[in-house]
Design a protein around this motif. Structure first.
Motif, short mmCIF file in Angstrom:
data_model
loop_
_atom_site.label_atom_id
_atom_site.label_comp_id
_atom_site.label_asym_id
_atom_site.label_seq_id
_atom_site.Cartn_x
_atom_site.Cartn_y
_atom_site.Cartn_z
N SER A 271 -34.00 -38.17 8.39
CA SER A 271 -34.84 -39.39 8.56
C SER A 271 -33.76 -40.52 9.03
O SER A 271 -33.88 -41.43 9.94
CB SER A 271 -35.33 -39.71 7.29
OG SER A 271 -35.97 -41.10 7.42
N GLY A 272 -32.74 -40.35 8.47
CA GLY A 272 -31.61 -41.70 8.58
C GLY A 272 -31.18 -41.14 9.92
O GLY A 272 -31.10 -42.17 10.95
N SER B 157 -32.65 -39.68 12.55
CA SER B 157 -33.62 -40.03 13.66
C SER B 157 -33.74 -41.66 13.85
O SER B 157 -33.83 -41.99 14.95
CB SER B 157 -34.98 -39.40 13.02
OG SER B 157 -35.50 -40.16 12.10
N TRP B 158 -33.43 -42.15 12.80
CA TRP B 158 -33.59 -43.68 12.90
C TRP B 158 -32.23 -44.14 13.75
O TRP B 158 -32.45 -45.12 14.58
CB TRP B 158 -33.49 -44.22 11.69
CG TRP B 158 -33.54 -45.97 11.58
CD1 TRP B 158 -34.80 -46.65 11.37
CD2 TRP B 158 -32.36 -46.77 11.51
NE1 TRP B 158 -34.35 -47.86 11.48
CE2 TRP B 158 -32.92 -48.17 11.63
CE3 TRP B 158 -30.99 -46.93 11.66
CZ2 TRP B 158 -32.43 -49.27 11.62
CZ3 TRP B 158 -30.24 -48.06 11.96
CH2 TRP B 158 -30.93 -49.22 11.84
N ARG C 156 -32.37 -45.64 17.68
CA ARG C 156 -32.06 -46.90 17.72
C ARG C 156 -30.85 -46.86 19.02
O ARG C 156 -30.70 -47.89 19.91
CB ARG C 156 -31.34 -47.76 16.54
CG ARG C 156 -32.29 -48.02 15.39
CD ARG C 156 -33.54 -48.97 16.02
NE ARG C 156 -34.37 -49.36 15.19
CZ ARG C 156 -35.47 -48.44 14.43
NH1 ARG C 156 -35.63 -47.26 15.23
NH2 ARG C 156 -36.43 -48.79 13.80
N TYR D 270 -41.84 -46.15 20.58
CA TYR D 270 -41.96 -47.38 19.54
C TYR D 270 -43.55 -47.80 19.52
O TYR D 270 -43.59 -48.83 18.86
CB TYR D 270 -41.04 -48.54 19.85
CG TYR D 270 -39.62 -47.82 19.76
CD1 TYR D 270 -38.71 -47.84 18.97
CD2 TYR D 270 -38.71 -47.45 20.91
CE1 TYR D 270 -37.57 -47.24 18.90
CE2 TYR D 270 -37.69 -46.96 20.93
CZ TYR D 270 -36.87 -46.73 19.71
OH TYR D 270 -35.55 -46.32 19.84
N GLU E 229 -40.42 -41.45 13.99
CA GLU E 229 -39.65 -41.01 13.10
C GLU E 229 -40.11 -39.95 12.12
O GLU E 229 -39.47 -38.91 11.91
CB GLU E 229 -39.12 -41.96 12.20
CG GLU E 229 -38.00 -42.76 12.73
CD GLU E 229 -37.52 -43.93 11.71
OE1 GLU E 229 -37.18 -45.04 12.46
OE2 GLU E 229 -37.74 -43.97 10.60
#
Lengths: 859, 239
Positions: free
Chosen positions: A457-458, A460-461, A465, A490, A497
């Motif tokens: 998750s982190g 993918s963030w 970005r 987005y 995500e």
């Protein structure tokens, strides 16, 4: 009428909403079905395999009771046999060993698995059949042997050919078709050669010092069987404390242990797919609730409480999970059919499909529970929906007051904890072990999975970005399709995500298995680097050991030092007068309750350092002395001067610890825990093995010469063993990858579900773009870029984490080296991107055909 | 939950020092700034003002759909500020009816089921089905009671919403631009129905509108600008 929304109305609304969101929910159902299918398939197969083992226990053992040991029986043990034989029990003795087979038409001696039986007695149950239909007695009569068909394939020999095993020539009489106790046997390293016990004696393979597995099979008279079996078993356990004893009332312990471990492992792998599916349900439910904000707000405005509304969406979740679970059961049946094919090479069995109520309830229960667990935070979010949004949509995003935020945070943390506990509970149920052990493993598994999901998750963030920043950098010319495709990630309600995590976890797990498989095989191959032995000789007798040493010293292609070592097997009884049972109670020290290997050496072995005490310079049979490796000394609490009381081949020998050593070497014999002074083991029968480094091109020649000189000695080419190990690892990895592929499939479905969930927005985009003059081709390109990016980023994350996990597992757990290889990672990225493109288009291909006017008129 | 019985001499709505502010990361917006007013029982009050003046926010606060930043609201003599979400929901079910600009029917329920929903949520006894039929009949939709919202025109949907609003004969009815999404003929039809039903049921009617002609028919007009009441005038009675 009761106060509040009745369950029937809640169900009515839930059902009608589901119908209107059919396409989105179809994917949700499939995502749950995939995980459930994989899980019920694995567990159903395991159960049917187990019930087959139990049902056919007598046939699979060829007896009522079997005792397996690696030594010939001692006098007291023989007495125990005779005692029961005098009471009407029949006994037959089977010896299995590895040896070499050669012959005039065999270019290189072959490693074979010899099985010696008495055809007049064996098997007590079931039958050995041959391809030609010849009876076992006729096959093994005179100088006849029966062989498995792979021997003929490997050597090109025909029926009737003369072959030599040990110092005896045999005729191949028949090809074995079926051997009832094949799975219960212990040695499966090469093609089977079955012979009579008398013929085995003639080969010279069974001299003292040869390594063979002995199975003693019993038939108990049918009328006495149930009454006697436990008595016989208990009595024999006393006589054979180290033996593996099995009887017809249970499944074979060794097969069962393997089956339990495999089932647990594959169940946990399936649980990952189920979790991915449940994440998909949560994601879809969140999207769904976003579209139902107005309805929820209206019901609240009309006096409905959150708990009333929860009924609607809880029923919806339950129905979806049940539907997914039900389809999963059908998929499970297919998985059950698939398994026998996947493992056919090692277990030629076709278990009867077992689809009992327990499997059905277990599958449905796990589908429901996992779905509910992961949907819980979303469902609890209903409480946060404020009725004011029907009047003022802009209030939707207004941050709640601090007190409420704290409450929300607490609720989220509570839900997170609840999910973790629920997952541990589910994993505990799936693990075949004691509750305590199962809980411990589950906690590790769930913790690991949670860390992996958080990392994904982190990551993918960060990646999303980063990608956006890169493309937005001033002065950078980026093609429009790429820019728009990225911007689409987005899109509100796209859950990029979550999709990345779902797809990434599948890629991560499958690739980790592949990387482990590759690294382990590479490691095994690399464990024979130049200078390290690559040929091993076993079944060397005391008589031959010096001759073998001098043969090897001058043997063809032999490079460097030749090792011929001795080992004996014994059990520790007392340490400083305390019974071992009092010392080895828990943890790794328990292994000292079983038989251990000892060797002797006059000198301190190479690369070995004495850390306490001193190595012997003189020795005497009256002064038994022993040196112990540091780790073992620590576990057993041994000090210099401690006395270990051993039982070796029926003798008790107390040995005094004079040295504690550390060994830095890698190779045969380097892990030896106990080394005695030369005279200490004088009266004990020893097993000898040799090891040498031989130029690979000359190994066949060495095998030929060795066979000519020492026909009873088995020469093992490490390359052959590696090939066999590779076959096993490949087969295991294939099974694991097949199951872990379900999580990729679940991730794919979630991507499709997310695409279907954003259909309305996509249709609007397509219509606006078309109105502004965009061609279908151009729009298709933009969507393709979006899907490709999703898949590629998921693949990249998955492969990065797979490398990290493989590295961690190899270096920390398996004590092996990890080498990063770019190609599997690159393949994972590209394959994941292509999978995403396919899944994305499957869920949205009809969108391109929308006519702008149809949509705009309805705006 | 503590409830207060309506006092016959208390106003239907009493508002004191009502303030609502929204704080965003960059700034704070004061939507309503300390409003004070009473609405007597049975009064038809129109709340007017330009966009952004705080009309809808005021309506939302009066209905307990949102919490004020400060101030007090008594509905039928009962203080609603500080009540829990569930208590507010129960109070709305008991005392308020709603008509929204965009109808806000539950799309998955038929016209009749939508009308019945408040009765079901409040656990009303008696024969709610009969009342629902009568109400649908009175708005001219008896024949369309089994239709889903998507199968009805805008005017028809708003008439169903009217029937739903009157289902429990609430003492107070809140309407937010009830004719705003309708053409003039349908708008007129709905308005007449609203006023007739309001008269029959003797409810207090709070109506938010931009429409001066509609507001002209109210007993009283409250005009908001920048979160404060700039005009509070009595007008002709609507009958």
């Amino acid at each position: 009428m009761t106060s509040g929304l009745s369950y029937s109305t809640a169900l009515k609304i839930a059902w009608r909403e589901s119908r209107s969101s059919a396409s989105r929910f179809l994917f949700v159902i499939l995502a749950v079905a995939i995980g459930t299918g994989s899980l019920t398939g694995v567990r159903g197969f395991s159960r049917s395999f187990r019930s087959m083992l139990l049902k056919d226990a007598r046939t699979l053992m060829a007896a009522d009771l079997s005792v397996r040991v690696f030594e010939l029986p001692t006098d007291p043990q023989l007495a125990a046999f005779q005692k029961w034989e005098s009471q009407g029990l029949e006994r037959t003795w089977i010896t299995e060993t590895v040896s070499m087979l050669s012959g005039a038409n065999v270019a290189v001696p072959q490693l074979i698995a010899v099985k010696a039986i008495n055809p007049a007695q064996y098997p007590f149950y079931g039958a050995v059949t041959t391809v030609s239909g010849m009876s076992l007695t006729d096959t093994l009569a005179g100088d006849g042997v029966g062989v498995s068909d792979d021997l003929l394939t490997r050597t090109g020999l025909q029926l009737g050919a003369v072959v030599r095993v040990g110092s005896q020539d045999f005729h191949i009489r028949a090809v074995l078709a079926q051997e009832p106790d094949r799975m219960s046997g212990s040695i499966n390293v090469g093609p089977r050669v079955m012979m009579s016990r008398e013929n085995l004696e003639k080969t010279g393979l069974t001299q003292l010092g040869s390594r063979a597995s002995q199975r003693h099979l019993f038939r108990i008279p049918a009328v006495k069987a149930d009454a006697m079996i436990q008595l016989v078993r208990d009595d024999l356990k006393i006589a054979f404390p180290d033996a593996v004893i099995a009887d017809y009332r249970e499944t074979h312990p060794l097969i069962t242990r393997g089956l339990n471990n495999a089932t647990t492992f594959l169940s946990l792998v399936s649980l990952i797919a189920l979790v991915v599916g449940a994440l998909g349900v949560a994601m879809a439910m969140q999207s769904h609730l976003q579209t139902k904000l107005d309805s929820i707000a209206i019901i609240k405005a009309l006096g409905g409480r959150s708990s009333h509304i929860l009924r609607i969406y809880l029923s919806q979740t339950l129905v979806l999970a049940l539907a997914g679970g039900a389809i999963g059961l059908v998929i499970g049946i297919f998985v059950q059919f698939l398994f026998p094919i996947l493992i056919s090479k090692f277990f030629p069995v076709t278990p009867v499909m077992d689809f009992d109520w327990f499997s059905i309830l277990e599958g449905l229960g796990l589908a429901l529970l996992s779905t509910l667990l992961f949907t819980l935070p979303t469902l609890l979010g209903i409480r946060q929906i404020r009725p004011i949004v029907i009047l003022r949509r802009d209030m939707e995003g207004e941050p709640p007051p601090a007190g409420q935020r704290w409450k929300q945070w607490r609720a989220s943390a509570g839900a997170g904890l609840f999910i973790l506990v629920g997952m541990i509970g589910m994993a505990t149920v799936l693990i075949d072990a004691s509750w305590k052990d199962a809980f411990k493993v589950s906690a590790w598994f769930v913790g690991g999975l949670a860390v992996a999901l958080l990392l994904l998750s982190g990551l993918s963030w960060v990646l999303l970005r980063g990608l956006r920043l890169l493309l937005r950098a001033p002065g950078r010319k980026v093609p429009a399709a790429l820019r728009h495709g990225l911007a689409n990630l987005y899109r509100p309600g796209n859950h990029a995500e979550a999709v990345l995590v779902a797809l990434g976890v599948g890629v991560m797990f499958t690739l980790t298995v592949y990387l482990l498989q590759n690294s382990l095989l590479g490691q095994i191959a690399a464990s024979a680097p130049p200078g390290m032995p690559n040929v091993f000789l076993i079944n060397i007798t005391d008589r031959d050991r010096l001759a073998v040493k001098s043969f090897l010293d001058k043997g063809p292609g032999v490079e460097g030092d030749v090792i011929v070592s001795a080992t004996a097997s014994g059990r520790i009884k007392l340490i400083d007068g305390r019974p071992i049972e009092d010392i080895a109670k828990e943890g790794p020290v328990k292994r000292y309750l079983r038989a251990r290997s000892l060797t002797w050496n006059a000198e301190l072995p190479k690369q070995t350092e004495v850390v306490q005490g001193a190595w012997w310079k003189t020795w005497s049979p009256d002064r038994p002395e022993i040196a112990v490796i540091a780790e073992t000394a620590r576990l057993l609490g041994l000090k210099i001067g401690s006395v270990i009381d051993w039982e070796l081949a029926g003798r008790r020998i107390p040995m005094r610890v004079v040295a504690i050593y550390r060994n830095e070497a890698v190779g045969p014999g380097s892990g030896t825990e106990f080394i005695t002074s030369p005279e200490t083991l004088r009266q004990v029968p020893m097993l000898y093995f040799g090891a040498a480094r031989v130029r690979p091109t000359l190994i066949a020649e060495l095998q030929k010469q060795s066979f000519a000189k020492f026909p009873a000695i088995t020469v093992i080419n490490l390359a052959d063993v590696l090939e066999r190990v590779q076959e096993v690892i490949d087969q295991v990895a294939l099974v694991v990858r097949s199951i872990s592929a379900f999580s990729i499939l679940a991730g794919m479905i979630i991507l499709a579900s997310s695409v279907a969930g954003s259909r309305v927005r996509r249709v609007r985009e397509v219509v606006i773009l078309k109105t502004l003059g965009a061609t279908r081709r151009r729009i298709a390109r933009t969507f393709t870029v979006e899907f490709f990016l999703l898949g590629a980023v998921a693949g990249l994350m998955g492969s990065l984490l797979a490398s990290a996990f493989a590295n961690l597992l190899l270096t920390r757990l398996l004590d092996a080296k990890f080498v990063f290889s770019p190609w599997p990672n690159l393949f994972a990225v590209v394959a994941s991107a292509l999978i995403a493109v396919v899944a994305g288009w499957l869920a949205s291909f009809r969108i391109l055909g929308q006519k702008p006017l149809e949509i705009l008129r309805n705006e | 939950m503590a409830t207060t019985e309506a006092l016959p001499d208390s106003p239907a709505i009493r508002v004191r020092g009502l303030t609502k502010s929204i704080t965003t990361p960059s700034h704070r917006v004061d939507i309503l700034r300390g409003l004070d007013f009473d609405v007597p029982r049975g009064q038809f009050i129109a709340i007017m003002g330009p966009s952004g003046s705080g009309k809808s926010t005021l309506l939302g606060l009066l209905a307990g759909l949102d919490n004020p930043t400060a101030g007090s609201i008594l509905l039928d003599g009962e203080e609603i500020v500080g009540l829990s979400e569930d208590s507010l929901a129960l109070l709305r079910g008991r005392k308020l009816g709603f008509v929204f600009q965009s109808y806000q029917l539950i799309p998955t329920l038929t016209a009749e089921e939508n009308v019945l929903l408040p009765a079901e949520l409040s656990g009303a006894t008696g024969n709610p089905e009969r009342r629902a039929k009568e109400l649908l009949d009175s708005v001219g939709l008896a024949e369309r009671r089994d239709h889903y919202p998507v199968q009805l025109s805008g005017g028809e949907q708003q008439r169903v919403a009217l029937a739903r609003a009157f289902m429990l004969a609430p003492p107070i009815l809140m309407a937010d631009e009830p004719t705003g999404n309708l053409d003039s003929t349908n708008g007129q039809h709905v308005l007449e129905l609203l006023l007739t039903m309001n008269r029959q049921e003797k409810t207090t009617l709070v109506l938010v509108t931009h429409d001066t002609q509609l507001a002209a028919r109210a007993d009283r007009r409250l005009i908001l600008r920048d979160g404060v009441i700039v005009t509070d005038e009595l007008g002709s009675t609507h009958d």
